[in-house]
Design an enzyme around this catalytic site. Sequence first.
Site, PDB file in Angstrom:
ATOM      1  N   ASP A   1      10.561   3.184   6.722  1.00  0.00           N
ATOM      2  CA  ASP A   1      10.160   1.801   6.960  1.00  0.00           C
ATOM      3  C   ASP A   1      11.226   1.129   7.822  1.00  0.00           C
ATOM      4  OD1 ASP A   1       8.065  -0.272   5.359  1.00  0.00           O
ATOM      5  OD2 ASP A   1       9.810  -1.234   6.269  1.00  0.00           O
TER       6      ASP A   1
ATOM      7  N   THR B   1      -3.892   2.497   7.820  1.00  0.00           N
ATOM      8  CA  THR B   1      -3.763   1.254   8.574  1.00  0.00           C
ATOM      9  C   THR B   1      -5.065   0.796   9.214  1.00  0.00           C
ATOM     10  OG1 THR B   1      -1.426   1.664   9.014  1.00  0.00           O
ATOM     11  CG2 THR B   1      -2.550   0.180  10.518  1.00  0.00           C
TER      12      THR B   1
ATOM     13  N   HIS C   1     -15.136   1.414   8.534  1.00  0.00           N
ATOM     14  CA  HIS C   1     -14.418   0.803   7.416  1.00  0.00           C
ATOM     15  C   HIS C   1     -14.240  -0.671   7.780  1.00  0.00           C
ATOM     16  CE1 HIS C   1     -11.821   0.089   4.065  1.00  0.00           C
ATOM     17  NE2 HIS C   1     -10.779  -0.203   4.830  1.00  0.00           N
TER      18      HIS C   1
ATOM     19  N   VAL D   1       0.822  -1.207   0.000  1.00  0.00           N
ATOM     20  CA  VAL D   1       0.000   0.000   0.000  1.00  0.00           C
ATOM     21  C   VAL D   1       0.859   1.262   0.000  1.00  0.00           C
ATOM     22  CG1 VAL D   1      -1.680   1.350   1.294  1.00  0.00           C
ATOM     23  CG2 VAL D   1      -1.988  -1.115   1.052  1.00  0.00           C
TER      24      VAL D   1
ATOM     25  N   THR E   1      -4.265  -5.276  -1.209  1.00  0.00           N
ATOM     26  CA  THR E   1      -4.956  -4.299  -2.054  1.00  0.00           C
ATOM     27  C   THR E   1      -3.964  -3.181  -2.318  1.00  0.00           C
ATOM     28  OG1 THR E   1      -5.825  -3.067  -0.156  1.00  0.00           O
ATOM     29  CG2 THR E   1      -7.209  -4.813  -1.061  1.00  0.00           C
TER      30      THR E   1
ATOM     31  N   ARG F   1     -10.843  -7.086   8.834  1.00  0.00           N
ATOM     32  CA  ARG F   1      -9.804  -6.087   9.069  1.00  0.00           C
ATOM     33  C   ARG F   1      -9.437  -5.977  10.544  1.00  0.00           C
ATOM     34  NH1 ARG F   1     -13.388  -4.150   5.306  1.00  0.00           N
ATOM     35  NH2 ARG F   1     -12.536  -3.628   3.246  1.00  0.00           N
TER      36      ARG F   1
END
Length: 322
Positions: free
Chosen positions: A36, A122, A178, A15, A230, A91
């Site tokens: 990261d 996130t 969501h 993502v 995704t 999720r």
Amino acid sequence: MIEKTTVGIVGVGHVGAHVAYSLGMMGIADEILLCDIDAKKLASECNDLNDAVPFMPHRVQYKTTDYAGLKDCAVIVNAVGDISLCRNFNRDDELKNSVVQVARFIPRIMDAGFDGIFVNITNPCDLITAEIANLSGLPRSQVMGTGTLLDSARLCHALSDATGLDSRSFNAFMLGQHGNAQFVPWSLLNFSGMTVDQYEKHSGRPFARAAIQEQAIKGGWVTVSGKWCTEYGIAGAAATLVGTILRDEKRVLPCSVELDGEYCQQDLFIGVPAVIGKEGVEKVLELPLTPEEQKQFEACAAAIRENVNKAYDIILKEKEKV
């Protein structure tokens, strides 16, 4: 001297990397800072993105940095996570991992002096957006999540499949969590000024409303089931949200924002339409729901509050380990 627009991205997995690419291809930012914990992957993604710059509409620089190096960003996108935890297509299964990761790095960004806007991707999105708001101490207008923005695009996709019309033909959006509790507020949708009922009468084609809502809710899992991630849809949603902020568009977008009495809810981040501009969340729109839609909204709120309680327990346990 002309100031450059800098956007930071924490987490450059599927993502985060696609968000970085979309920001460049859409000409939204002048500089994109990537952060990261996997240094090797971070360097690889940065190099690949800079190779793509000659094909982008405007010059953009991609650079790697640590958490403190994000302090001068106008917007930071949080994209950390582990999609492999969602093997059960829920999720909320990412909850513990996401809560712990965010709790570890948000204070480090804030200690460096960040005072911009956070956009959270996130999952569980509504919960993690609230956690970022609480940990950062920023005004709630400066923290938002993509929330139901992507789900709304999936709804338009489903409506396009059902009607054969271009997906941009509808003023349609999802409300609430969501997650699996979200819903379509059918009373508020319109097709170039016509209500859903009017369009059905005009076209002579009734909508299979339950099937369309299910397609919108489960669209992400169709994507995940084949490649276990995704990328394009959520990257487009996040980049659009960032661009709306940086260009001060005053655009109404459905996203995860904090309610302060709207929809009979308080101190809750949840997906509703809001005016987004350079100050972040500039106004929450309280739309007139039917009694049944209000009940559905309350069910979404209850699901999110349940996650908030779980997150609180996780954070307390983590503190006890220190």
